[in-house]
Design a protein around this motif. Structure first.
Motif, mmCIF file in Angstrom:
data_model
loop_
_atom_site.group_PDB
_atom_site.id
_atom_site.type_symbol
_atom_site.label_atom_id
_atom_site.label_comp_id
_atom_site.label_asym_id
_atom_site.label_seq_id
_atom_site.Cartn_x
_atom_site.Cartn_y
_atom_site.Cartn_z
ATOM 1 N N PHE A 294 -5.378 15.146 0.466
ATOM 2 C CA PHE A 294 -5.468 13.709 0.742
ATOM 3 C C PHE A 294 -6.636 13.455 1.678
ATOM 4 C CE2 PHE A 294 -4.489 9.756 2.932
ATOM 5 C CZ PHE A 294 -4.051 8.941 1.891
ATOM 6 N N PHE B 105 -8.233 4.766 -5.172
ATOM 7 C CA PHE B 105 -7.402 3.613 -4.826
ATOM 8 C C PHE B 105 -8.315 2.396 -4.738
ATOM 9 C CE2 PHE B 105 -4.492 0.878 -2.749
ATOM 10 C CZ PHE B 105 -3.225 1.466 -2.701
ATOM 11 N N ASP C 97 0.818 -1.217 0.000
ATOM 12 C CA ASP C 97 0.000 0.000 0.000
ATOM 13 C C ASP C 97 0.844 1.256 0.000
ATOM 14 O OD1 ASP C 97 -3.141 -0.534 0.609
ATOM 15 O OD2 ASP C 97 -1.927 -2.135 1.459
ATOM 16 N N ALA D 181 0.660 4.037 -3.007
ATOM 17 C CA ALA D 181 0.280 5.431 -2.743
ATOM 18 C C ALA D 181 1.377 6.392 -3.188
ATOM 19 C CB ALA D 181 -0.030 5.616 -1.260
ATOM 20 N N SER E 55 -8.155 7.968 -0.514
ATOM 21 C CA SER E 55 -7.477 6.698 -0.278
ATOM 22 C C SER E 55 -8.330 5.469 -0.547
ATOM 23 C CB SER E 55 -6.894 6.653 1.139
ATOM 24 O OG SER E 55 -7.887 6.876 2.113
ATOM 25 N N ASN E 56 -9.511 5.648 -1.124
ATOM 26 C CA ASN E 56 -10.188 4.525 -1.787
ATOM 27 C C ASN E 56 -11.163 5.080 -2.824
ATOM 28 O OD1 ASN E 56 -12.601 5.172 -0.405
ATOM 29 N ND2 ASN E 56 -13.080 3.036 0.031
ATOM 30 N N ARG F 90 -1.411 4.059 3.318
ATOM 31 C CA ARG F 90 -1.575 4.887 2.117
ATOM 32 C C ARG F 90 -1.223 6.346 2.410
ATOM 33 N NH1 ARG F 90 -7.188 1.792 0.111
ATOM 34 N NH2 ARG F 90 -6.146 -0.250 0.022
ATOM 35 N N TYR F 91 -1.550 6.793 3.599
ATOM 36 C CA TYR F 91 -1.152 8.161 3.960
ATOM 37 C C TYR F 91 0.370 8.264 4.045
ATOM 38 C CZ TYR F 91 -0.651 12.521 6.532
ATOM 39 O OH TYR F 91 -0.275 13.786 6.917
ATOM 40 N N SER G 272 -5.409 2.616 5.740
ATOM 41 C CA SER G 272 -5.511 4.076 5.818
ATOM 42 C C SER G 272 -4.165 4.696 6.162
ATOM 43 C CB SER G 272 -6.558 4.461 6.869
ATOM 44 O OG SER G 272 -6.626 5.859 7.022
ATOM 45 N N LYS H 45 -8.123 10.676 4.115
ATOM 46 C CA LYS H 45 -7.739 9.448 4.811
ATOM 47 C C LYS H 45 -8.926 8.485 4.925
ATOM 48 C CE LYS H 45 -4.191 11.414 7.866
ATOM 49 N NZ LYS H 45 -3.802 11.585 9.287
#
Length: 345
Positions: free
Chosen positions: A189, A280, A168, A172, A252-253, A202-203, A199, A191
């Protein structure tokens, strides 16, 4: 009752329930011919004593159930659907059946729910998805019951416990690097929920990519989300209503990215001419919306298939199981999918 400190035995269960050892055995093996009230009484005592049949005894008796359990607690139906599809097909190919159960990660009786489930189903293994795969209570319950498990996308690998994931963080980083290469620097971004390992990972990838280009994340451009359409839409309204709004949003998704597209449309912002949007997962809807969504293709179904294979290989001599600790932890490749929701400034 069993002696102090000793694990309860089937004899203890029979004595407490007021039935024969054979009756207890028939209840535990799901055999017919036991009155329902008797069956209920035996199961009540089993739970009270926390009696668990020895895994070795099950093996000697040929006690495989040919059931694989899938435990999930996730607000994204798309993610769960992909996991279920991949696991179901691989189970079918290997002569197993998949049992899917939803558990609330913060349920006060979570341990009891798992104990009852294991007792009733006697699964040959469990697949745990986030955040259950990182829940110590869940892991302890399965370990004590002798139920093998595979972790899907855990926050960290555990020694001796099989896991399957994608990278991940790297994924990202790739999608953030794409936005940077298109000339975007004010990148927002959104989260996911804090109890989901993906989460944070990816951050971290987002931050890594910014810092590699000499940039620091702007707190005003970071918004919380819940991996749902509504949370993405609400976060986007906050971001896009600012005087200095971002030129790109990385959600993030995909569910949240779709919410961003809806918010942009409502605010009269053209995507991608005025705002680039990236998601994502590469959910089925990512290619169907307009403009089609730039995203990362997560191999969810493939990860689920691999998880089934890792569980079954322990019991099948014709399937090669993990040779060492490194083989216990599989990392499957992802793919950056560039579509029309992103463009150069």
């Amino acid at each position: 009752m069993s002696s102090r400190g000793a694990s309860p035995t089937i004899v203890d269960v029979a004595r407490e329930a007021g039935v024969s050892i054979k009756t207890v055995s028939r209840v535990l093996n799901h055999e017919p011919g036991v009155h329902e009230s008797t069956r209920g009484q035996v199961l009540k005592v089993v739970e009270a004593l926390r009696y668990r049949p020895k895994q070795s005894a099950r093996s000697l008796a040929g006690g495989r159930s040919f059931l694989i359990g899938l435990l999930y607690y996730d607000p994204s139906a798309i993610f769960v659907g992909s996991v279920q599809q991949g696991a179901t097909l691989r189970c079918r190919e290997l002569g197993y059946h998949l049992v899917v159960e939803s558990l609330h990660n913060d349920a006060p009786d979570l341990r009891q729910q798992i104990d009852r489930m294991v007792l009733a189903l006697r699964p040959d293994g469990m697949i745990l998805t986030p955040p259950l795969c990182d829940n110590p209570e869940v892991l302890a319950a399965l370990r004590e019951s002798g139920t093998p498990c595979v972790l899907m996308s855990p926050e960290r690998d555990l020694r001796g416990v099989p896991s399957v994931r994608m990278d991940d963080v790297h994924a990202a980083e790739e999608i953030t690097n794409l936005l940077l290469s298109l000339g975007h620097q004010r990148i927002a971004f959104i989260k996911g929920p804090p109890d989901q390992s993906a989460s944070g990972l990816r951050y971290q990838g987002f931050v890594n990519a910014l810092r590699a280009h000499g940039l620091q994340p702007d707190p005003e451009l970071i918004q919380p989300g819940a991996f749902t359409f509504a949370s993405g839409r609400d976060a986007a309204h906050q971001l896009l209503s600012r005087r200095q709004r971002p030129t790109a949003v990385f959600a993030s998704n995909d569910d949240m990215a779709l919410g961003v597209l809806a918010a942009a449309q409502r605010l009269g912002l053209a995507v991608p001419n005025e705002l680039s949007v990236a998601g994502f997962d590469d959910s089925p809807t990512a290619a169907l919306v307009w403009p089609p969504l730039t995203t990362v293709r997560q191999p969810v179904a493939e990860m689920a298939r691999a998880a089934v294979e890792m569980l079954v290989s322990v019991q099948r001599p014709d399937m090669a199981g993990p040779a060492d600790e490194a083989d216990l932890h599989k990392v499957l490749p992802h793919e950056l999918v560039v579509r029309d929701s992103t463009r150069a400034r």
